[in-house]
Design a protein around this motif. Structure first.
Motif, PDB file in Angstrom:
ATOM      1  N   LYS A  11      15.824   5.440   0.209  1.00  0.00           N
ATOM      2  CA  LYS A  11      14.608   6.160   0.600  1.00  0.00           C
ATOM      3  C   LYS A  11      13.823   6.703  -0.576  1.00  0.00           C
ATOM      4  O   LYS A  11      12.646   6.933  -0.456  1.00  0.00           O
ATOM      5  CB  LYS A  11      14.982   7.343   1.492  1.00  0.00           C
ATOM      6  N   ARG A  12      14.496   6.984  -1.671  1.00  0.00           N
ATOM      7  CA  ARG A  12      13.733   7.592  -2.775  1.00  0.00           C
ATOM      8  C   ARG A  12      14.438   7.278  -4.079  1.00  0.00           C
ATOM      9  O   ARG A  12      15.647   7.218  -4.160  1.00  0.00           O
ATOM     10  CB  ARG A  12      13.525   9.078  -2.592  1.00  0.00           C
ATOM     11  N   ASP A  42       5.496  -3.203  -0.093  1.00  0.00           N
ATOM     12  CA  ASP A  42       6.611  -2.335   0.239  1.00  0.00           C
ATOM     13  C   ASP A  42       7.052  -2.646   1.668  1.00  0.00           C
ATOM     14  O   ASP A  42       6.276  -3.131   2.482  1.00  0.00           O
ATOM     15  CB  ASP A  42       6.217  -0.868   0.057  1.00  0.00           C
ATOM     16  N   TYR A  50       5.287   3.603   4.841  1.00  0.00           N
ATOM     17  CA  TYR A  50       4.429   3.902   3.689  1.00  0.00           C
ATOM     18  C   TYR A  50       5.270   4.484   2.568  1.00  0.00           C
ATOM     19  O   TYR A  50       6.417   4.898   2.779  1.00  0.00           O
ATOM     20  CB  TYR A  50       3.260   4.839   4.040  1.00  0.00           C
ATOM     21  N   THR A  51       4.692   4.469   1.385  1.00  0.00           N
ATOM     22  CA  THR A  51       5.405   4.895   0.181  1.00  0.00           C
ATOM     23  C   THR A  51       4.605   5.982  -0.508  1.00  0.00           C
ATOM     24  O   THR A  51       3.383   5.853  -0.638  1.00  0.00           O
ATOM     25  CB  THR A  51       5.553   3.695  -0.794  1.00  0.00           C
ATOM     26  N   LEU A  54       4.186   7.590  -4.122  1.00  0.00           N
ATOM     27  CA  LEU A  54       4.514   7.228  -5.505  1.00  0.00           C
ATOM     28  C   LEU A  54       3.902   8.251  -6.457  1.00  0.00           C
ATOM     29  O   LEU A  54       2.682   8.446  -6.469  1.00  0.00           O
ATOM     30  CB  LEU A  54       3.944   5.837  -5.805  1.00  0.00           C
ATOM     31  N   GLY A 113       3.094   0.164   3.907  1.00  0.00           N
ATOM     32  CA  GLY A 113       4.120  -0.861   3.793  1.00  0.00           C
ATOM     33  C   GLY A 113       3.958  -1.944   4.857  1.00  0.00           C
ATOM     34  O   GLY A 113       3.174  -1.819   5.804  1.00  0.00           O
ATOM     35  N   ALA A 162       9.404   7.153  -6.525  1.00  0.00           N
ATOM     36  CA  ALA A 162       8.930   6.564  -5.270  1.00  0.00           C
ATOM     37  C   ALA A 162       9.771   7.042  -4.103  1.00  0.00           C
ATOM     38  O   ALA A 162      10.988   7.143  -4.195  1.00  0.00           O
ATOM     39  CB  ALA A 162       8.995   5.040  -5.356  1.00  0.00           C
ATOM     40  N   CYS A 163       9.110   7.350  -2.984  1.00  0.00           N
ATOM     41  CA  CYS A 163       9.782   7.658  -1.729  1.00  0.00           C
ATOM     42  C   CYS A 163       9.299   6.677  -0.684  1.00  0.00           C
ATOM     43  O   CYS A 163       8.081   6.546  -0.477  1.00  0.00           O
ATOM     44  CB  CYS A 163       9.417   9.053  -1.230  1.00  0.00           C
ATOM     45  N   PHE A 164      10.217   6.002  -0.046  1.00  0.00           N
ATOM     46  CA  PHE A 164       9.862   4.984   0.943  1.00  0.00           C
ATOM     47  C   PHE A 164      10.098   5.559   2.335  1.00  0.00           C
ATOM     48  O   PHE A 164      11.208   5.952   2.664  1.00  0.00           O
ATOM     49  CB  PHE A 164      10.715   3.734   0.721  1.00  0.00           C
TER      50      PHE A 164
END
Ligand code: AKG
Ligand code: FE2
Length: 353
Positions: free
Chosen positions: A175-176, A208, A212-213, A215, A265, A299-301
């Protein structure tokens, strides 16, 4: 230039945040998000709950983590677990575009709070950052629903188990991540900002995977580029490394204002029947000076819960158009994407669900 959206109307307890009618400033922010997401899929958010001081500490913690000796990182940080995509991924392991050589980055995905081997203070700072980004991600979900004219909790419903801090969201914990791109070979002479040589690309072209991400770009981090497509997802060989790339240039902010790049994403594009697009992006090495510098990003996804069914809502079909995709789940979709990125053919065991 990437459009800037002020998220502060969504961080305060008012309007859609408390279930009331949206405020004028929330509607304005949602409109800006909608325009950007129909176009490039990239926005810059500001006032999303990460102070300049927290940002500075987070990048200092990342630098300290990566500055540890290679052997220490390989031996002492959490071991890589391909099934959950967690653990320390050294340079040369991952390739976000399997058609290309490995990405020139290292990325520890320290899930389940296994901070063994991290420098002093890393854990506290990382958790503070993940907590702030988790809230921002939830509020962005509200903004997206408003932007698309959906029920306020439309995307929030998919984030019931979303928890950036403990990562107790088995079986998918990726996730991150703090990202470090060490100095690398300079781009070949004369190719400038459209490199074709492998050595001039730090992360290969990809979209991605999830919703959403968020960044955060480190000071002076250069090289992020996007290539617009007409809706939907472009990845792998589809877009190609040739012409058409544009630099992601977040609008400069006044001293003390922190910006994060947020991009749509592939799963969110699919969810919206490609009304919003997941734009292919990559990280290049634009100049010899950039090649000589360390590059950092965080980055966090943001992905729907593993068992959440993502089905295209009929409201996204244009008149006379079929829904483009069958339903999937957060887990099914992401595992497929991760297997592609890891070059794994067989389904990975989920292990813990
Ligand atoms: O480091 C960056 O600027 C982008 C990284 C990225 O696109 C990713 O990890 O998905
Ligand atoms: Fe990416």
């Amino acid at each position: 230039m990437v459009a800037t959206v002020d998220l502060s109307p969504f961080m305060a307890d008012e309007g859609v945040v408390v279930g009331a009618v949206p405020t004028a400033s929330q509607l304005a922010g949602a409109k800006a998000i909608d325009l950007a997401c129909r176009d490039t899929g990239f926005v810059q958010v500001i006032n999303f709950g990460v102070s300049a001081e927290l940002r500075r500490r987070a990048f200092a913690a990342a630098e300290a983590l990566f500055a540890q000796p290679e052997e220490h990182k390989r031996e002492r940080l959490a071991r890589l677990q391909p099934a959950t995509n967690t653990g320390y991924a050294p340079v040369g392991l991952e390739s976000l575009n399997r058609a290309r050589p490995a990405d020139l980055k290292e990325a520890p995905e320290l899930g389940l709070n296994n901070f063994a081997g991290c420098p002093n203070g890393y854990e506290e700072t990382a958790l503070e950052l993940w907590r702030a980004l988790e809230l921002a991600a939830r509020r962005y979900a509200l903004a997206c629903a408003l932007a698309l004219g959906l029920e306020t909790d439309y995307f929030l419903r998919s984030l019931q188990r979303f928890d950036l801090c403990t990562l107790r969201m088995p079986p998918l914990d990726c996730k991150r991540r703090m990202l470090h791109y060490p100095p690398c070979d300079p781009p070949a002479e004369g190719r400038g900002r459209q490199p074709v040589s492998s050595s001039a690309i730090r992360v290969g072209e990809h979209t991605d995977f999830g919703a959403y991400t968020f960044l955060l770009l480190g000071d002076g981090a250069q090289g992020l580029q996007v290539k617009s497509v007409a809706g939907g997802e472009v990845g792998g060989a589809a877009g190609g490394e040739g012409e058409g790339w544009a630099d992601v240039v977040p609008e400069p902010q006044p001293e003390g204002v922190v910006g994060a790049v947020v991009n749509t994403g592939a799963l969110l594009a699919r969810w919206t029947n490609d009304v919003w697009c997941a734009t292919a992006h990559r990280v290049i090495v634009p100049t010899a000076a950039a090649a000589a510098a360390h590059r950092y990003s965080i980055a966090c996804f943001i992905d729907p819960d593993a068992d959440f069914v993502v089905a295209v809502d009929p409201r996204f079909a244009r008149p006379g158009e079929e829904l483009r995709y069958p339903p999937t789940t957060g887990l099914e979709y992401l595992m497929g994407k991760l297997r592609e990125a890891q070059g794994v053919q067989k389904p990975a065991a989920s292990g813990r669900d």
